[in-house]
Design a protein around this motif. Structure first.
Motif, PDB file in Angstrom:
ATOM      1  N   TYR A  56     -36.681  20.220 -59.670  1.00 29.45           N
ATOM      2  CA  TYR A  56     -36.096  20.611 -58.393  1.00 29.45           C
ATOM      3  C   TYR A  56     -34.610  20.898 -58.556  1.00 29.45           C
ATOM      4  O   TYR A  56     -33.854  20.100 -59.124  1.00 29.45           O
ATOM      5  CB  TYR A  56     -36.308  19.490 -57.371  1.00 29.45           C
ATOM      6  CG  TYR A  56     -35.557  19.707 -56.076  1.00 29.45           C
ATOM      7  CD1 TYR A  56     -35.942  20.709 -55.206  1.00 29.45           C
ATOM      8  CD2 TYR A  56     -34.453  18.924 -55.763  1.00 29.45           C
ATOM      9  CE1 TYR A  56     -35.265  20.916 -54.022  1.00 29.45           C
ATOM     10  CE2 TYR A  56     -33.765  19.124 -54.577  1.00 29.45           C
ATOM     11  CZ  TYR A  56     -34.174  20.129 -53.717  1.00 29.45           C
ATOM     12  OH  TYR A  56     -33.485  20.333 -52.548  1.00 29.45           O
ATOM     13  N   ALA A  57     -34.208  22.056 -58.042  1.00 27.10           N
ATOM     14  CA  ALA A  57     -32.811  22.480 -58.152  1.00 27.10           C
ATOM     15  C   ALA A  57     -32.042  21.956 -56.951  1.00 27.10           C
ATOM     16  O   ALA A  57     -32.244  22.412 -55.823  1.00 27.10           O
ATOM     17  CB  ALA A  57     -32.726  23.997 -58.226  1.00 27.10           C
ATOM     18  N   LYS A  58     -31.191  20.987 -57.185  1.00 26.03           N
ATOM     19  CA  LYS A  58     -30.435  20.399 -56.082  1.00 26.03           C
ATOM     20  C   LYS A  58     -29.439  21.391 -55.516  1.00 26.03           C
ATOM     21  O   LYS A  58     -28.831  22.188 -56.238  1.00 26.03           O
ATOM     22  CB  LYS A  58     -29.706  19.144 -56.566  1.00 26.03           C
ATOM     23  CG  LYS A  58     -30.619  17.998 -56.945  1.00 26.03           C
ATOM     24  CD  LYS A  58     -29.813  16.765 -57.327  1.00 26.03           C
ATOM     25  CE  LYS A  58     -29.029  16.249 -56.142  1.00 26.03           C
ATOM     26  NZ  LYS A  58     -28.312  15.002 -56.441  1.00 26.03           N
ATOM     27  N   LEU A  59     -29.253  21.320 -54.205  1.00 32.63           N
ATOM     28  CA  LEU A  59     -28.308  22.194 -53.525  1.00 32.63           C
ATOM     29  C   LEU A  59     -26.984  21.483 -53.244  1.00 32.63           C
ATOM     30  O   LEU A  59     -26.034  22.121 -52.803  1.00 32.63           O
ATOM     31  CB  LEU A  59     -28.916  22.691 -52.209  1.00 32.63           C
ATOM     32  CG  LEU A  59     -30.239  23.470 -52.342  1.00 32.63           C
ATOM     33  CD1 LEU A  59     -30.748  23.855 -50.962  1.00 32.63           C
ATOM     34  CD2 LEU A  59     -30.052  24.689 -53.214  1.00 32.63           C
ATOM     35  N   SER A  60     -26.924  20.191 -53.479  1.00 30.19           N
ATOM     36  CA  SER A  60     -25.691  19.437 -53.257  1.00 30.19           C
ATOM     37  C   SER A  60     -25.585  18.366 -54.333  1.00 30.19           C
ATOM     38  O   SER A  60     -26.505  18.148 -55.113  1.00 30.19           O
ATOM     39  CB  SER A  60     -25.699  18.784 -51.862  1.00 30.19           C
ATOM     40  OG  SER A  60     -26.651  17.737 -51.821  1.00 30.19           O
ATOM     41  N   ASP A  61     -24.423  17.717 -54.371  1.00 32.55           N
ATOM     42  CA  ASP A  61     -24.216  16.645 -55.357  1.00 32.55           C
ATOM     43  C   ASP A  61     -24.428  15.267 -54.717  1.00 32.55           C
ATOM     44  O   ASP A  61     -23.923  14.261 -55.198  1.00 32.55           O
ATOM     45  CB  ASP A  61     -22.814  16.737 -55.953  1.00 32.55           C
ATOM     46  CG  ASP A  61     -21.731  16.662 -54.882  1.00 32.55           C
ATOM     47  OD1 ASP A  61     -22.089  16.639 -53.676  1.00 32.55           O
ATOM     48  OD2 ASP A  61     -20.540  16.635 -55.245  1.00 32.55           O
ATOM     49  N   CYS A  62     -25.181  15.236 -53.631  1.00 26.05           N
ATOM     50  CA  CYS A  62     -25.409  13.983 -52.919  1.00 26.05           C
ATOM     51  C   CYS A  62     -26.238  13.027 -53.773  1.00 26.05           C
ATOM     52  O   CYS A  62     -27.299  13.394 -54.288  1.00 26.05           O
ATOM     53  CB  CYS A  62     -26.119  14.263 -51.599  1.00 26.05           C
ATOM     54  SG  CYS A  62     -26.528  12.780 -50.660  1.00 26.05           S
ATOM     55  N   LYS A  63     -25.771  11.776 -53.895  1.00 31.75           N
ATOM     56  CA  LYS A  63     -26.473  10.752 -54.661  1.00 31.75           C
ATOM     57  C   LYS A  63     -26.613   9.453 -53.847  1.00 31.75           C
ATOM     58  O   LYS A  63     -26.822   8.389 -54.418  1.00 31.75           O
ATOM     59  CB  LYS A  63     -25.739  10.459 -55.967  1.00 31.75           C
ATOM     60  CG  LYS A  63     -25.677  11.641 -56.927  1.00 31.75           C
ATOM     61  CD  LYS A  63     -24.924  11.281 -58.195  1.00 31.75           C
ATOM     62  CE  LYS A  63     -24.855  12.478 -59.139  1.00 31.75           C
ATOM     63  NZ  LYS A  63     -24.098  12.155 -60.378  1.00 31.75           N
ATOM     64  N   ASP A  64     -26.488   9.566 -52.528  1.00 27.06           N
ATOM     65  CA  ASP A  64     -26.566   8.371 -51.687  1.00 27.06           C
ATOM     66  C   ASP A  64     -28.004   7.921 -51.495  1.00 27.06           C
ATOM     67  O   ASP A  64     -28.939   8.733 -51.478  1.00 27.06           O
ATOM     68  CB  ASP A  64     -25.945   8.639 -50.312  1.00 27.06           C
ATOM     69  CG  ASP A  64     -24.433   8.756 -50.376  1.00 27.06           C
ATOM     70  OD1 ASP A  64     -23.853   8.185 -51.313  1.00 27.06           O
ATOM     71  OD2 ASP A  64     -23.859   9.420 -49.497  1.00 27.06           O
ATOM     72  N   MET A  65     -28.175   6.618 -51.312  1.00 23.64           N
ATOM     73  CA  MET A  65     -29.449   6.039 -50.929  1.00 23.64           C
ATOM     74  C   MET A  65     -29.178   4.868 -49.997  1.00 23.64           C
ATOM     75  O   MET A  65     -28.060   4.343 -49.948  1.00 23.64           O
ATOM     76  CB  MET A  65     -30.244   5.567 -52.146  1.00 23.64           C
ATOM     77  CG  MET A  65     -29.598   4.426 -52.905  1.00 23.64           C
ATOM     78  SD  MET A  65     -30.632   3.779 -54.226  1.00 23.64           S
ATOM     79  CE  MET A  65     -31.928   2.990 -53.279  1.00 23.64           C
ATOM     80  N   ILE A  66     -30.182   4.468 -49.235  1.00 26.24           N
ATOM     81  CA  ILE A  66     -30.001   3.383 -48.267  1.00 26.24           C
ATOM     82  C   ILE A  66     -29.909   2.046 -48.985  1.00 26.24           C
ATOM     83  O   ILE A  66     -30.719   1.722 -49.846  1.00 26.24           O
ATOM     84  CB  ILE A  66     -31.161   3.352 -47.259  1.00 26.24           C
ATOM     85  CG1 ILE A  66     -31.142   4.616 -46.397  1.00 26.24           C
ATOM     86  CG2 ILE A  66     -31.061   2.131 -46.355  1.00 26.24           C
ATOM     87  CD1 ILE A  66     -32.274   4.670 -45.387  1.00 26.24           C
ATOM     88  N   SER A  67     -28.900   1.268 -48.597  1.00 29.44           N
ATOM     89  CA  SER A  67     -28.786  -0.108 -49.075  1.00 29.44           C
ATOM     90  C   SER A  67     -29.267  -1.087 -48.003  1.00 29.44           C
ATOM     91  O   SER A  67     -29.956  -2.063 -48.306  1.00 29.44           O
ATOM     92  CB  SER A  67     -27.336  -0.433 -49.447  1.00 29.44           C
ATOM     93  OG  SER A  67     -27.187  -1.791 -49.774  1.00 29.44           O
ATOM     94  N   ASN A  68     -28.911  -0.790 -46.748  1.00 24.56           N
ATOM     95  CA  ASN A  68     -29.290  -1.687 -45.655  1.00 24.56           C
ATOM     96  C   ASN A  68     -29.036  -0.986 -44.327  1.00 24.56           C
ATOM     97  O   ASN A  68     -28.408   0.076 -44.284  1.00 24.56           O
ATOM     98  CB  ASN A  68     -28.482  -2.991 -45.724  1.00 24.56           C
ATOM     99  CG  ASN A  68     -29.165  -4.135 -44.999  1.00 24.56           C
ATOM    100  OD1 ASN A  68     -30.160  -3.938 -44.311  1.00 24.56           O
ATOM    101  ND2 ASN A  68     -28.621  -5.333 -45.139  1.00 24.56           N
ATOM    102  N   ILE A  69     -29.524  -1.585 -43.248  1.00 25.86           N
ATOM    103  CA  ILE A  69     -29.212  -1.117 -41.892  1.00 25.86           C
ATOM    104  C   ILE A  69     -28.173  -2.069 -41.320  1.00 25.86           C
ATOM    105  O   ILE A  69     -28.438  -3.260 -41.126  1.00 25.86           O
ATOM    106  CB  ILE A  69     -30.472  -1.086 -41.012  1.00 25.86           C
ATOM    107  CG1 ILE A  69     -31.455  -0.052 -41.561  1.00 25.86           C
ATOM    108  CG2 ILE A  69     -30.114  -0.751 -39.574  1.00 25.86           C
ATOM    109  CD1 ILE A  69     -32.757   0.016 -40.795  1.00 25.86           C
TER     110      ILE A  69
END
Length: 389
Positions: free
Chosen positions: A124-137
């Motif tokens: 998959y060719a990423k369109l952004s450099d986003c590397k965030d993921m959920i840690s908590n609410i």
């Protein structure tokens, strides 16, 4: 002499009549006096009984007030205990997460490998450099309650307008547009909203607002994804969603057949088919042309799923129970293979009223817009880098 006798006789007769009349009147007066005396006695008795009844009622009301106060104190005590138990449960859930809700067998793994080789030979060719993921609410905010138990609400993503849109129900064609979140919360119901009427009814609760366009699913002979231009009030494009034998994507939200989502990468479609009936599938779409660019079969089960969303190319599936309880993110799928279920934390949602019919991610604010039994809720997320796991 005879006349005198007659007069005496008449006088005696008249005197006897007067005496009889007087005797009769005396008897009637005595009867009246007896009745008056009886009335006085009855009145006094009734007054006494009324006073006694009043005293009894006052005493009972005082006892009820005391019992009410005791019950209120007990309820406060129970509420305090429940809050304490919930905090302890939250702590235990944080310390001891349950196993991810993933059903994987050898046959499915072989199918996944085959599909990856045949369908997705190119990464998959990423369109952004986003590397965030959920840690908590971090927090939950209940803004309002408007509409029925199922629906969707969101902001216009990426347009910068700040407008809020309300989709009430799972089969309708009328959208309520508010100038801002403040206008939405201060409005009695939808009285301050602008009404937008779509050319056809939406299906489910899987729509999004993206760059001043409404993307929604229309169910006819085939599943259609419709792109509606809000500014021009006209359909900009529509396309058949290329899936045969589709099934509801979520086991607990059967009205939604395709759930559209937006993240930092753009437009996504979350769906399910009869060929892979037990699990959820994911597709990347071109927001301009509505073409499907790439498709994945995930390992996340449909059973007990109620909603899902995408963040930085990672699908997060929200699960619950048939009798609504604590919602939780218990399965993830990352299109770049940077996050696995073993790496991702088990995230529980705060205490709520029922079950989510929709959860929409806003990549600009990093907030979740959720519809919960008619309540419009915001969830604030705590993020971390995928490479940190």
């Amino acid at each position: 002499m005879r006349a005198l006798v007659v007069l005496v006789t008449l006088a005696c007769f008249s005197s006897a009549q007067h005496q009889a009349l007087i005797d009769y009147l005396e008897q009637r007066l005595l009867a009246i006096e007896d009745r008056i005396s009886l009335w006085h006695e009855q009145t006094n008795r009734y007054a006494t009984e009324l006073r006694e009844l009043k005293q009894q009622m006052v005493s009972q009301l005082e006892n009820l007030d005391k019992e009410k106060e005791a019950l209120r104190i007990n309820l406060d005590s129970v509420g305090t205990r429940v809050d304490r138990v919930e905090r302890e449960m939250d702590y235990l859930e944080t310390q001891n997460g349950a196993q991810p809700c993933v059903d994987v067998d050898d046959k499915l793994m072989e199918q996944q490998v085959t599909l990856v080789k045949e369908k997705n030979k190119a990464k998959y060719a990423k369109l952004s450099d986003c590397k965030d993921m959920i840690s908590n609410i971090k927090a939950m905010k209940i803004l309002k309650r408007v509409g029925g138990p199922k629906g969707m609400w969101t902001k216009d993503v990426n347009s910068g307008s700040g407008k809020v849109y309300i989709f009430n129900g799972t089969d309708d064609d009328t959208i309520h547009e508010f100038a801002s979140v403040h206008a939405f919360t201060s409005s009695p119901g939808t009285s301050l909203a602008t009404t937008l009427k779509l050319p056809s009814a939406w299906k489910g609760a899987g729509h999004v607002i993206y760059n001043s366009h409404v993307y929604y699913v229309k169910e006819a002979e085939e599943l259609m994804v419709v792109k509606y231009d809000i500014k021009k009030t006209a359909v900009a494009d529509s396309a058949v969603f290329p899936v045969k034998d589709h099934v509801p994507v979520y086991g607990l939200t059967p009205e939604t057949v395709v759930d559209l989502a937006v993240d930092e990468e753009g437009l996504w479609a979350i769906y399910a088919t009869r060929q892979n009936e037990r699990h959820i599938s994911l597709a990347k779409m071109d927001a301009n042309t509505l073409d499907v660019e790439q498709m994945w079969d995930t390992t996340c089960p449909r059973e007990n799923a109620e909603a899902a969303f995408v963040i930085c190319g990672t699908l997060y599936v929200v699960y619950n129970t048939k009798q609504p309880g604590r919602s939780r993110i218990q399965c993830v799928f990352d299109v770049n293979d940077m996050v696995t279920n073993d790496d991702a934390p088990l995230v529980y949602f705060p205490k709520r009223y029922g079950a989510h019919s929709s959860v929409k991610y806003n990549p600009v604010e990093q907030l979740l817009y959720a519809w919960d039994d008619g309540y419009q809720i915001l969830y604030k997320l705590v993020m971390k880098q995928k490479l940190e796991v």
